[in-house]
Design a protein around this motif. Structure first.
Motif, PDB file in Angstrom:
ATOM      1  N   MET A 298      25.963  43.421 -39.787  1.00 26.52           N
ATOM      2  CA  MET A 298      25.712  44.390 -38.736  1.00 26.52           C
ATOM      3  C   MET A 298      26.922  45.328 -38.674  1.00 26.52           C
ATOM      4  SD  MET A 298      24.591  43.730 -34.788  1.00 26.52           S
ATOM      5  CE  MET A 298      25.621  42.362 -34.479  1.00 26.52           C
TER       6      MET A 298
ATOM      7  N   ASP B 290      26.001  48.400 -32.110  1.00 25.92           N
ATOM      8  CA  ASP B 290      25.490  48.430 -33.469  1.00 25.92           C
ATOM      9  C   ASP B 290      25.285  49.897 -33.833  1.00 25.92           C
ATOM     10  OD1 ASP B 290      24.234  48.080 -35.867  1.00 25.92           O
ATOM     11  OD2 ASP B 290      22.524  46.958 -35.081  1.00 25.92           O
ATOM     12  N   SER B 291      25.694  50.285 -35.029  1.00 28.91           N
ATOM     13  CA  SER B 291      25.626  51.696 -35.412  1.00 28.91           C
ATOM     14  C   SER B 291      24.190  52.206 -35.517  1.00 28.91           C
ATOM     15  CB  SER B 291      26.345  51.923 -36.733  1.00 28.91           C
ATOM     16  OG  SER B 291      25.708  51.201 -37.760  1.00 28.91           O
ATOM     17  N   ARG B 292      23.217  51.307 -35.620  1.00 31.42           N
ATOM     18  CA  ARG B 292      21.816  51.731 -35.732  1.00 31.42           C
ATOM     19  C   ARG B 292      21.180  52.029 -34.383  1.00 31.42           C
ATOM     20  NH1 ARG B 292      20.338  46.554 -39.214  1.00 31.42           N
ATOM     21  NH2 ARG B 292      21.625  45.753 -37.536  1.00 31.42           N
ATOM     22  N   MET B 293      21.838  51.635 -33.297  1.00 31.14           N
ATOM     23  CA  MET B 293      21.303  51.883 -31.952  1.00 31.14           C
ATOM     24  C   MET B 293      21.546  53.341 -31.538  1.00 31.14           C
ATOM     25  SD  MET B 293      19.875  49.239 -30.816  1.00 31.14           S
ATOM     26  CE  MET B 293      19.505  48.095 -32.124  1.00 31.14           C
TER      27      MET B 293
END
Length: 138
Positions: free
Chosen positions: A1, A24-27
């Protein structure tokens, strides 16, 4: 993650207020985050100590876990003494834009033409005496 330490925006329109979060960088930017690490209020003066408040122990923990700070957060951490200062280089910042270079070229061309005209020998016409009221009356 892939973890990031970044800003999550809050506050109303034209009244920004940011939370410093580990996420998290995807949020999404304002979405789910793992932990709130501090606050940032850009409306306060730069010398105010309430402008940026961070839990530095938790920030160091997340940096140790491999979280990468964003550019703005890394500048805040440099100011706080947590990270060492990076040498930043933006060579294009000082380069003038198209319009500015065009204006500079036009100005240089006019100056060159004026210098050339001043350097050329000028034939002077004989100076005439200006008419005064006395000479007009005669």
């Amino acid at each position: 993650m892939a973890m990031k330490i970044r800003l999550a925006r809050g506050g109303s329109k034209k009244r920004p207020f940011y939370r410093i979060v580990a996420a998290d960088s995807r949020m999404p930017r304002d979405g789910r985050y793992i932990e709130k690490l501090g606050i940032y209020n850009p409306l306060l003066p730069k010398d105010s100590e309430d402008r940026v408040k961070m839990d530095l122990e938790r920030v160091k923990y997340w940096l140790g876990e491999g979280a990468t700070p964003t550019d703005r957060i890394s500048r805040m951490l440099e100011a706080a003494g947590v990270l060492e200062k990076k040498e930043r280089n933006n060579p294009n910042k000082a380069v003038p834009g198209k319009k500015a270079t065009e204006r500079a070229e036009e100005k240089a061309a006019k100056a060159a033409a004026a210098a050339e005209a001043a350097a050329a020998p000028v034939e002077e016409a004989p100076a005439e005496e200006p008419e005064t009221e006395d000479s007009a009356a005669e």
